[in-house]
Design a protein around this motif. Structure first.
Motif, PDB file in Angstrom:
ATOM      1  N   ILE A  87       0.687  -1.214   0.083  1.00 35.92           N
ATOM      2  CA  ILE A  87       0.061   0.000  -0.230  1.00 35.92           C
ATOM      3  C   ILE A  87       0.748   1.145  -0.060  1.00 35.92           C
ATOM      4  CG2 ILE A  87      -1.943   1.446   1.280  1.00 35.92           C
ATOM      5  CD1 ILE A  87      -2.806  -1.044   2.119  1.00 35.92           C
ATOM      6  N   LEU A  88       1.957   1.326   0.806  1.00 40.56           N
ATOM      7  CA  LEU A  88       2.768   2.464   0.784  1.00 40.56           C
ATOM      8  C   LEU A  88       3.399   2.451  -0.587  1.00 40.56           C
ATOM      9  CD1 LEU A  88       4.284   2.145   4.192  1.00 40.56           C
ATOM     10  CD2 LEU A  88       2.462   3.646   3.768  1.00 40.56           C
ATOM     11  N   CYS A  89       3.928   1.448  -1.178  1.00 43.91           N
ATOM     12  CA  CYS A  89       4.595   1.447  -2.287  1.00 43.91           C
ATOM     13  C   CYS A  89       3.639   2.149  -3.612  1.00 43.91           C
ATOM     14  CB  CYS A  89       5.283   0.379  -2.799  1.00 43.91           C
ATOM     15  SG  CYS A  89       6.681  -0.257  -1.852  1.00 43.91           S
ATOM     16  N   SER A  90       2.470   1.681  -3.407  1.00 40.68           N
ATOM     17  CA  SER A  90       1.477   2.231  -4.201  1.00 40.68           C
ATOM     18  C   SER A  90       1.118   3.571  -4.308  1.00 40.68           C
ATOM     19  CB  SER A  90       0.284   1.370  -4.410  1.00 40.68           C
ATOM     20  OG  SER A  90       0.307  -0.037  -4.384  1.00 40.68           O
ATOM     21  N   LEU A  91       0.996   4.035  -2.807  1.00 45.87           N
ATOM     22  CA  LEU A  91       0.607   5.442  -2.881  1.00 45.87           C
ATOM     23  C   LEU A  91       2.199   6.462  -3.278  1.00 45.87           C
ATOM     24  CD1 LEU A  91      -0.764   5.319   0.813  1.00 45.87           C
ATOM     25  CD2 LEU A  91      -1.955   5.727  -1.501  1.00 45.87           C
ATOM     26  N   PHE A  92       3.168   6.003  -3.096  1.00 49.16           N
ATOM     27  CA  PHE A  92       4.307   6.635  -3.459  1.00 49.16           C
ATOM     28  C   PHE A  92       4.457   6.738  -4.818  1.00 49.16           C
ATOM     29  CE2 PHE A  92       8.898   6.591  -4.617  1.00 49.16           C
ATOM     30  CZ  PHE A  92       9.259   7.614  -4.443  1.00 49.16           C
ATOM     31  N   VAL A  93       4.301   5.433  -5.517  1.00 50.13           N
ATOM     32  CA  VAL A  93       4.539   5.375  -6.935  1.00 50.13           C
ATOM     33  C   VAL A  93       3.222   6.295  -7.823  1.00 50.13           C
ATOM     34  CG1 VAL A  93       4.275   4.060  -9.035  1.00 50.13           C
ATOM     35  CG2 VAL A  93       5.666   3.543  -7.259  1.00 50.13           C
ATOM     36  N   LEU A  94       2.201   6.270  -7.277  1.00 48.15           N
ATOM     37  CA  LEU A  94       1.239   7.146  -7.703  1.00 48.15           C
ATOM     38  C   LEU A  94       1.188   8.493  -7.569  1.00 48.15           C
ATOM     39  CD1 LEU A  94      -2.021   7.013  -9.002  1.00 48.15           C
ATOM     40  CD2 LEU A  94      -2.877   6.826  -6.426  1.00 48.15           C
ATOM     41  N   TYR A  95       1.917   8.797  -6.376  1.00 48.71           N
ATOM     42  CA  TYR A  95       2.352  10.308  -6.133  1.00 48.71           C
ATOM     43  C   TYR A  95       3.490  10.906  -7.069  1.00 48.71           C
ATOM     44  CZ  TYR A  95       4.888  14.218  -4.251  1.00 48.71           C
ATOM     45  OH  TYR A  95       5.387  15.490  -3.922  1.00 48.71           O
ATOM     46  N   MET A  96       4.132   9.881  -7.447  1.00 51.14           N
ATOM     47  CA  MET A  96       5.389  10.325  -8.245  1.00 51.14           C
ATOM     48  C   MET A  96       4.800  10.501  -9.552  1.00 51.14           C
ATOM     49  SD  MET A  96       7.776  10.906  -6.526  1.00 51.14           S
ATOM     50  CE  MET A  96       9.251  11.289  -8.023  1.00 51.14           C
ATOM     51  N   ALA A  97       3.629   9.470 -10.108  1.00 51.65           N
ATOM     52  CA  ALA A  97       3.389   9.794 -11.173  1.00 51.65           C
ATOM     53  C   ALA A  97       2.575  11.092 -11.512  1.00 51.65           C
ATOM     54  CB  ALA A  97       2.281   8.604 -11.735  1.00 51.65           C
ATOM     55  N   ILE A  98       1.529  11.249 -10.534  1.00 54.72           N
ATOM     56  CA  ILE A  98       0.800  12.524 -10.491  1.00 54.72           C
ATOM     57  C   ILE A  98       1.431  13.879 -10.500  1.00 54.72           C
ATOM     58  CG2 ILE A  98      -0.998  13.862  -9.194  1.00 54.72           C
ATOM     59  CD1 ILE A  98      -2.178  11.159  -8.313  1.00 54.72           C
ATOM     60  N   HIS A  99       2.692  13.880  -9.786  1.00 56.47           N
ATOM     61  CA  HIS A  99       3.695  14.746  -9.428  1.00 56.47           C
ATOM     62  C   HIS A  99       4.369  15.332 -11.013  1.00 56.47           C
ATOM     63  CE1 HIS A  99       6.292  17.710  -7.572  1.00 56.47           C
ATOM     64  NE2 HIS A  99       7.388  17.146  -8.100  1.00 56.47           N
ATOM     65  N   MET A 100       4.902  14.192 -11.598  1.00 54.75           N
ATOM     66  CA  MET A 100       5.331  14.218 -12.944  1.00 54.75           C
ATOM     67  C   MET A 100       4.408  14.864 -13.877  1.00 54.75           C
ATOM     68  SD  MET A 100       8.053  13.730 -14.813  1.00 54.75           S
ATOM     69  CE  MET A 100       9.158  12.845 -14.013  1.00 54.75           C
ATOM     70  N   LEU A 101       3.015  14.596 -13.883  1.00 59.29           N
ATOM     71  CA  LEU A 101       2.017  15.290 -14.892  1.00 59.29           C
ATOM     72  C   LEU A 101       2.027  16.745 -14.365  1.00 59.29           C
ATOM     73  CD1 LEU A 101      -0.392  12.373 -15.179  1.00 59.29           C
ATOM     74  CD2 LEU A 101       1.153  13.103 -16.810  1.00 59.29           C
ATOM     75  N   GLY A 210       2.346   5.723 -17.853  1.00 61.65           N
ATOM     76  CA  GLY A 210       1.986   4.290 -17.868  1.00 61.65           C
ATOM     77  C   GLY A 210       2.334   3.128 -17.157  1.00 61.65           C
ATOM     78  N   ILE A 211       3.891   3.083 -17.077  1.00 65.54           N
ATOM     79  CA  ILE A 211       4.384   2.104 -16.190  1.00 65.54           C
ATOM     80  C   ILE A 211       3.729   2.142 -14.627  1.00 65.54           C
ATOM     81  CG2 ILE A 211       6.374   1.026 -15.467  1.00 65.54           C
ATOM     82  CD1 ILE A 211       7.716   1.783 -18.069  1.00 65.54           C
ATOM     83  N   SER A 212       3.866   3.090 -14.293  1.00 66.55           N
ATOM     84  CA  SER A 212       3.150   3.500 -12.975  1.00 66.55           C
ATOM     85  C   SER A 212       2.098   3.062 -12.481  1.00 66.55           C
ATOM     86  CB  SER A 212       3.774   5.220 -12.527  1.00 66.55           C
ATOM     87  OG  SER A 212       5.075   5.463 -12.661  1.00 66.55           O
ATOM     88  N   MET A 213       1.105   3.377 -13.713  1.00 68.29           N
ATOM     89  CA  MET A 213      -0.006   2.943 -13.275  1.00 68.29           C
ATOM     90  C   MET A 213      -0.356   1.595 -13.140  1.00 68.29           C
ATOM     91  SD  MET A 213      -2.104   5.901 -12.872  1.00 68.29           S
ATOM     92  CE  MET A 213      -0.613   6.344 -11.750  1.00 68.29           C
ATOM     93  N   GLY A 214       0.367   0.721 -14.376  1.00 68.61           N
ATOM     94  CA  GLY A 214       0.358  -0.378 -14.452  1.00 68.61           C
ATOM     95  C   GLY A 214       0.703  -1.253 -13.141  1.00 68.61           C
ATOM     96  N   LEU A 215       1.886  -0.734 -12.722  1.00 68.99           N
ATOM     97  CA  LEU A 215       2.485  -1.373 -11.393  1.00 68.99           C
ATOM     98  C   LEU A 215       1.500  -1.200 -10.334  1.00 68.99           C
ATOM     99  CD1 LEU A 215       6.217  -0.533 -11.551  1.00 68.99           C
ATOM    100  CD2 LEU A 215       5.241  -2.450 -12.045  1.00 68.99           C
ATOM    101  N   THR A 216       0.911  -0.036 -10.110  1.00 70.23           N
ATOM    102  CA  THR A 216       0.061   0.338  -9.166  1.00 70.23           C
ATOM    103  C   THR A 216      -1.172  -0.602  -9.273  1.00 70.23           C
ATOM    104  OG1 THR A 216       0.753   2.698  -9.157  1.00 70.23           O
ATOM    105  CG2 THR A 216      -1.280   2.203  -7.971  1.00 70.23           C
ATOM    106  N   SER A 217      -1.734  -0.737 -10.242  1.00 73.06           N
ATOM    107  CA  SER A 217      -2.845  -1.579 -10.526  1.00 73.06           C
ATOM    108  C   SER A 217      -2.353  -3.182 -10.174  1.00 73.06           C
ATOM    109  CB  SER A 217      -3.400  -1.797 -11.935  1.00 73.06           C
ATOM    110  OG  SER A 217      -3.592  -0.470 -12.499  1.00 73.06           O
ATOM    111  N   LEU A 218      -1.269  -3.464 -10.359  1.00 75.22           N
ATOM    112  CA  LEU A 218      -0.814  -5.024  -9.975  1.00 75.22           C
ATOM    113  C   LEU A 218      -0.656  -4.982  -8.514  1.00 75.22           C
ATOM    114  CD1 LEU A 218      -0.052  -7.578 -11.195  1.00 75.22           C
ATOM    115  CD2 LEU A 218       2.134  -6.830 -11.088  1.00 75.22           C
TER     116      LEU A 218
END
Length: 263
Positions: A87-101, A210-218
Motif C-alpha cells: 500500500i505504501l509503495c502504491s501510494l508513493f508511485v501514484l504520487y510520483m506519477a501525478i507529480h510528474m504530470l 503508464g508503467i506507474s499506473m500498471g504497477l499500481t494496479s498490479l
C-alpha cells in the motif's frame, strides 16, 4: 484459524510471482544503468535517481517474496507486513506519477529556455555548442528550430547524415560542408532538434506514467488478494458440537475382555 481457498491462494501466488519477476528486472536494469554511466561526467547529477531506483526495485523484489512466504505458510503477520508495504509503495508511485504530470509544463518550459537560448547559434557559447552538437548526433537532427539554416555558412559536421536518407537533405553549395567533396552532394539532417526533443520528452513522461499506473494496479490487486486471505485466516474453523444426554446408560457398553485375560 480458518482455511484459505486454494484458488485464492494460487491467484495470490501467481500475482506475487509476477511482481517478483518485475522487481528482479527493475533491479537488473538499475545495475546496468549504473554500470553504463558510472564513468560519465554527469553521474553525480544522476546518482540520486539511481539510488532511488535501487531502493524501489529492491523493495518491489523483497515484498512479494515476503508475501509468498506468508501465503504458503498462512502466517497472518507476514501477510499484514506485505499488505502495508505494498500500500505504501502504491501510494508513493501514484504520487510520483501525478507529480510528474503536474510539473511537466514547467520542465518543458525549462527545456525550451535552455535550447532556445542558443539562438542565434553564431553567438552561442562553446558549452552550448558542444551540447547542441551532441544532441544533433544522437537525435539525427540539425539546428534548434529552423534546421540547418541556423548554422549559416559554417554548418557543423555533426549535421552530416550517414544513415537514414529519408531524414536527409543536400547541403547548400555555399556551405562549408559542401567544400569537403568534389561537387558531390553532401547530405545533412533536415529536421530541427527542438521538436524532436519535445516529442521524446513527452513520450518518456507518458511511458513513465503508464508503467506507474500498471504497477499500481498490479500492487492493488495483490493487496486485495492478501486482504481476502487474511479475512479467511481470521475465520474460526467449524467444530463438532458434543451434546450431553442423561439418557446414556452404562448398560449400553460391554467389557470386551476380562482383566486377567489382558495380562
Amino acid at each position: 484459524m480458518g482455511k484459505v481457498n486454494i484458488w485464492l491462494k494460487r491467484s495470490f501466488i501467481t500475482v506475487a510471482s509476477l511482481m517478483t519477476i518485475i522487481g528482479a528486472l527493475m533491479l537488473a536494469g538499475t545495475l546496468f544503468s549504473h554500470g553504463h554511466y558510472h564513468r560519465d561526467d554527469e553521474i553525480e547529477d544522476m546518482i540520486v535517481g539511481i539510488n532511488a531506483m535501487y531502493a524501489l526495485s529492491i523493495t518491489i523484489l523483497v515484498l512479494p517474496i515476503i508475501g509468498l512466504f506468508g501465503a504458503c505458510k498462512e502466517k497472518r503477520w507476514v501477510l499484514i507486513v506485505f499488505t502495508v508495504g505494498m500500500i505504501l509503495c502504491s501510494l508513493f508511485v501514484l504520487y510520483m506519477a501525478i507529480h510528474m504530470l503536474i510539473i511537466r509544463p514547467m520542465l518543458i518550459k525549462i527545456l525550451s529556455k535552455f535550447y532556445l537560448s542558443m539562438q542565434p547559434i553564431s553567438n552561442a557559447s562553446e558549452v552550448d555548442l558542444k551540447v547542441l552538437q551532441e544532441t544533433q548526433i544522437e537525435l539525427e537532427c540539425c539546428g534548434v528550430q529552423e534546421g540547418y539554416t541556423e548554422w549559416g555558412y559554417n554548418i557543423s559536421e555533426s549535421c552530416l547524415c550517414n544513415n537514414s536518407l529519408a531524414n536527409c537533405i543536400a547541403a547548400p553549395r555555399n556551405s562549408s560542408l559542401f567544400q569537403l567533396t568534389d561537387n558531390t552532394p553532401v547530405m545533412i539532417f533536415k529536421e530541427p532538434c527542438f521538436p524532436i526533443i519535445l516529442s521524446h520528452f513527452n513520450l518518456g513522461v507518458n511511458l513513465l506514467v503508464g508503467i506507474s499506473m500498471g504497477l499500481t494496479s498490479l500492487w492493488t490487486l495483490s493487496c486485495a488478494l492478501s486482504i481476502a486471505i487474511l479475512c479467511q485466516l481470521k475465520e474460526k474453523k467449524d467444530t463438532v458440537v458434543v451434546a450431553y444426554s442423561r439418557e446414556a446408560k452404562t448398560g449400553n457398553y460391554a467389557v470386551l475382555a476380562e482383566p486377567a485375560e489382558l495380562t
